[in-house]
Design a protein around this motif. Structure first.
Motif, PDB file in Angstrom:
ATOM      1  N   ILE A 134       8.189   5.668   1.133  1.00 50.43           N
ATOM      2  CA  ILE A 134       9.150   4.873   1.391  1.00 50.43           C
ATOM      3  C   ILE A 134      10.382   5.323   2.314  1.00 50.43           C
ATOM      4  O   ILE A 134      10.865   4.590   3.376  1.00 50.43           O
ATOM      5  CB  ILE A 134      10.036   4.247   0.200  1.00 50.43           C
ATOM      6  CG1 ILE A 134       8.985   3.317  -0.561  1.00 50.43           C
ATOM      7  CG2 ILE A 134      11.290   3.574   0.292  1.00 50.43           C
ATOM      8  CD1 ILE A 134       9.184   3.128  -1.912  1.00 50.43           C
ATOM      9  N   ALA A 135      10.529   6.689   1.952  1.00 47.85           N
ATOM     10  CA  ALA A 135      11.655   7.271   2.754  1.00 47.85           C
ATOM     11  C   ALA A 135      11.185   7.520   4.437  1.00 47.85           C
ATOM     12  O   ALA A 135      12.011   7.295   5.277  1.00 47.85           O
ATOM     13  CB  ALA A 135      11.906   8.644   2.113  1.00 47.85           C
ATOM     14  N   LEU A 136       9.935   7.888   4.312  1.00 49.60           N
ATOM     15  CA  LEU A 136       9.360   7.899   5.786  1.00 49.60           C
ATOM     16  C   LEU A 136       9.375   6.643   6.545  1.00 49.60           C
ATOM     17  O   LEU A 136       9.876   6.549   7.754  1.00 49.60           O
ATOM     18  CB  LEU A 136       7.888   8.365   5.825  1.00 49.60           C
ATOM     19  CG  LEU A 136       7.751   9.955   5.309  1.00 49.60           C
ATOM     20  CD1 LEU A 136       6.272  10.321   5.079  1.00 49.60           C
ATOM     21  CD2 LEU A 136       8.410  10.965   6.444  1.00 49.60           C
ATOM     22  N   ARG A 137       9.175   5.349   5.936  1.00 51.80           N
ATOM     23  CA  ARG A 137       9.206   4.113   6.445  1.00 51.80           C
ATOM     24  C   ARG A 137      10.659   3.955   6.963  1.00 51.80           C
ATOM     25  O   ARG A 137      10.856   3.249   7.944  1.00 51.80           O
ATOM     26  CB  ARG A 137       8.462   3.075   5.814  1.00 51.80           C
ATOM     27  CG  ARG A 137       7.002   3.034   5.555  1.00 51.80           C
ATOM     28  CD  ARG A 137       6.685   2.102   4.516  1.00 51.80           C
ATOM     29  NE  ARG A 137       5.202   2.239   4.593  1.00 51.80           N
ATOM     30  CZ  ARG A 137       4.568   1.235   4.250  1.00 51.80           C
ATOM     31  NH1 ARG A 137       5.208   0.003   3.703  1.00 51.80           N
ATOM     32  NH2 ARG A 137       3.133   1.235   3.976  1.00 51.80           N
TER      33      ARG A 137
ATOM     34  N   TYR B 231       0.835  -1.218   0.158  1.00 53.50           N
ATOM     35  CA  TYR B 231      -0.018   0.123  -0.057  1.00 53.50           C
ATOM     36  C   TYR B 231       1.003   1.312   0.080  1.00 53.50           C
ATOM     37  O   TYR B 231       0.310   2.506   0.172  1.00 53.50           O
ATOM     38  CB  TYR B 231      -0.710   0.106   1.147  1.00 53.50           C
ATOM     39  CG  TYR B 231      -1.862  -1.386   1.347  1.00 53.50           C
ATOM     40  CD1 TYR B 231      -2.842  -1.658   0.354  1.00 53.50           C
ATOM     41  CD2 TYR B 231      -1.827  -2.351   2.176  1.00 53.50           C
ATOM     42  CE1 TYR B 231      -3.441  -2.686   0.056  1.00 53.50           C
ATOM     43  CE2 TYR B 231      -2.222  -3.148   2.193  1.00 53.50           C
ATOM     44  CZ  TYR B 231      -3.338  -3.463   1.180  1.00 53.50           C
ATOM     45  OH  TYR B 231      -4.022  -4.870   1.223  1.00 53.50           O
ATOM     46  N   THR B 232       2.021   1.140  -0.408  1.00 50.03           N
ATOM     47  CA  THR B 232       2.783   2.428  -0.267  1.00 50.03           C
ATOM     48  C   THR B 232       2.273   3.612  -1.268  1.00 50.03           C
ATOM     49  O   THR B 232       2.460   4.587  -0.705  1.00 50.03           O
ATOM     50  CB  THR B 232       4.177   2.227  -0.748  1.00 50.03           C
ATOM     51  OG1 THR B 232       4.781   1.082   0.246  1.00 50.03           O
ATOM     52  CG2 THR B 232       5.266   3.198  -0.677  1.00 50.03           C
TER      53      THR B 232
ATOM     54  N   CYS C  79      -5.408  12.439  -2.372  1.00 48.82           N
ATOM     55  CA  CYS C  79      -5.792  11.793  -1.156  1.00 48.82           C
ATOM     56  C   CYS C  79      -7.461  11.962  -0.933  1.00 48.82           C
ATOM     57  O   CYS C  79      -7.885  13.312  -1.092  1.00 48.82           O
ATOM     58  CB  CYS C  79      -5.296  12.223   0.082  1.00 48.82           C
ATOM     59  SG  CYS C  79      -5.865  11.469   1.626  1.00 48.82           S
ATOM     60  N   THR C  80      -8.162  11.093  -0.817  1.00 50.86           N
ATOM     61  CA  THR C  80      -9.613  11.168  -0.767  1.00 50.86           C
ATOM     62  C   THR C  80     -10.074  11.625   0.450  1.00 50.86           C
ATOM     63  O   THR C  80     -11.321  11.910   0.771  1.00 50.86           O
ATOM     64  CB  THR C  80     -10.513   9.841  -1.129  1.00 50.86           C
ATOM     65  OG1 THR C  80      -9.960   9.033  -0.157  1.00 50.86           O
ATOM     66  CG2 THR C  80     -10.117   9.279  -2.537  1.00 50.86           C
ATOM     67  N   SER C  81      -9.193  11.828   1.396  1.00 52.63           N
ATOM     68  CA  SER C  81      -9.494  12.225   2.705  1.00 52.63           C
ATOM     69  C   SER C  81      -9.274  13.647   2.963  1.00 52.63           C
ATOM     70  O   SER C  81      -9.959  14.549   3.381  1.00 52.63           O
ATOM     71  CB  SER C  81      -8.735  11.406   4.118  1.00 52.63           C
ATOM     72  OG  SER C  81      -9.131  11.923   5.193  1.00 52.63           O
ATOM     73  N   CYS C  82      -7.820  14.163   2.852  1.00 51.35           N
ATOM     74  CA  CYS C  82      -7.454  15.321   3.188  1.00 51.35           C
ATOM     75  C   CYS C  82      -7.108  16.277   1.906  1.00 51.35           C
ATOM     76  O   CYS C  82      -7.164  17.426   1.906  1.00 51.35           O
ATOM     77  CB  CYS C  82      -5.975  15.315   4.025  1.00 51.35           C
ATOM     78  SG  CYS C  82      -4.707  14.728   3.160  1.00 51.35           S
TER      79      CYS C  82
ATOM     80  N   CYS D 262      -1.777  12.495   5.672  1.00 52.96           N
ATOM     81  CA  CYS D 262      -2.832  12.182   6.900  1.00 52.96           C
ATOM     82  C   CYS D 262      -2.887  10.816   7.229  1.00 52.96           C
ATOM     83  O   CYS D 262      -3.454  10.371   7.905  1.00 52.96           O
ATOM     84  CB  CYS D 262      -4.259  12.532   6.541  1.00 52.96           C
ATOM     85  SG  CYS D 262      -4.998  11.687   5.182  1.00 52.96           S
ATOM     86  N   ALA D 263      -2.040   9.687   6.393  1.00 51.79           N
ATOM     87  CA  ALA D 263      -1.908   8.253   6.622  1.00 51.79           C
ATOM     88  C   ALA D 263      -3.151   7.534   6.115  1.00 51.79           C
ATOM     89  O   ALA D 263      -3.412   6.437   6.383  1.00 51.79           O
ATOM     90  CB  ALA D 263      -1.867   7.895   7.902  1.00 51.79           C
ATOM     91  N   HIS D 264      -4.317   8.195   5.549  1.00 49.93           N
ATOM     92  CA  HIS D 264      -5.412   7.520   4.932  1.00 49.93           C
ATOM     93  C   HIS D 264      -4.859   6.738   4.023  1.00 49.93           C
ATOM     94  O   HIS D 264      -4.057   7.154   2.951  1.00 49.93           O
ATOM     95  CB  HIS D 264      -6.291   8.565   4.410  1.00 49.93           C
ATOM     96  CG  HIS D 264      -7.544   8.017   3.737  1.00 49.93           C
ATOM     97  ND1 HIS D 264      -8.575   7.375   4.530  1.00 49.93           N
ATOM     98  CD2 HIS D 264      -7.772   8.126   2.365  1.00 49.93           C
ATOM     99  CE1 HIS D 264      -9.411   7.023   3.759  1.00 49.93           C
ATOM    100  NE2 HIS D 264      -9.066   7.371   2.485  1.00 49.93           N
TER     101      HIS D 264
END
Length: 64
Positions: free
Chosen positions: A46-49, A5-6, A29-32, A13-15
């Motif tokens: 990927i960099a954040l992970r 899901y990357t 993003c469908t949320s924010c 927002c992590a949605h």
């Protein structure tokens, strides 16, 4: 770390939703509403992970 899901997870927002990938080149993003080129966005996730995994592994080293 699990790469699942990357390309669908919003770095703002992590949605996570498959509809966040409007097409091959776009992420919206469908949320924010955060929008970015899909490849750049996947690379950001990927960099954040990687940074989070590095911090966890080095925290354990520091405690020893």
């Amino acid at each position: 770390m699990d790469p699942a899901y990357t390309s669908q997870r919003c770095s703002a927002c992590a949605h996570t939703d498959r509809r966040n990938r409007t097409d091959q080149a776009s992420f919206v993003c469908t949320s924010c509403g955060f929008a970015e080129h899909a490849d750049v966005h996947a690379a950001r996730n990927i960099a954040l992970r990687g940074a989070a995994g590095w911090a966890v592994s080095h925290t354990a080293d520091d405690a020893a």
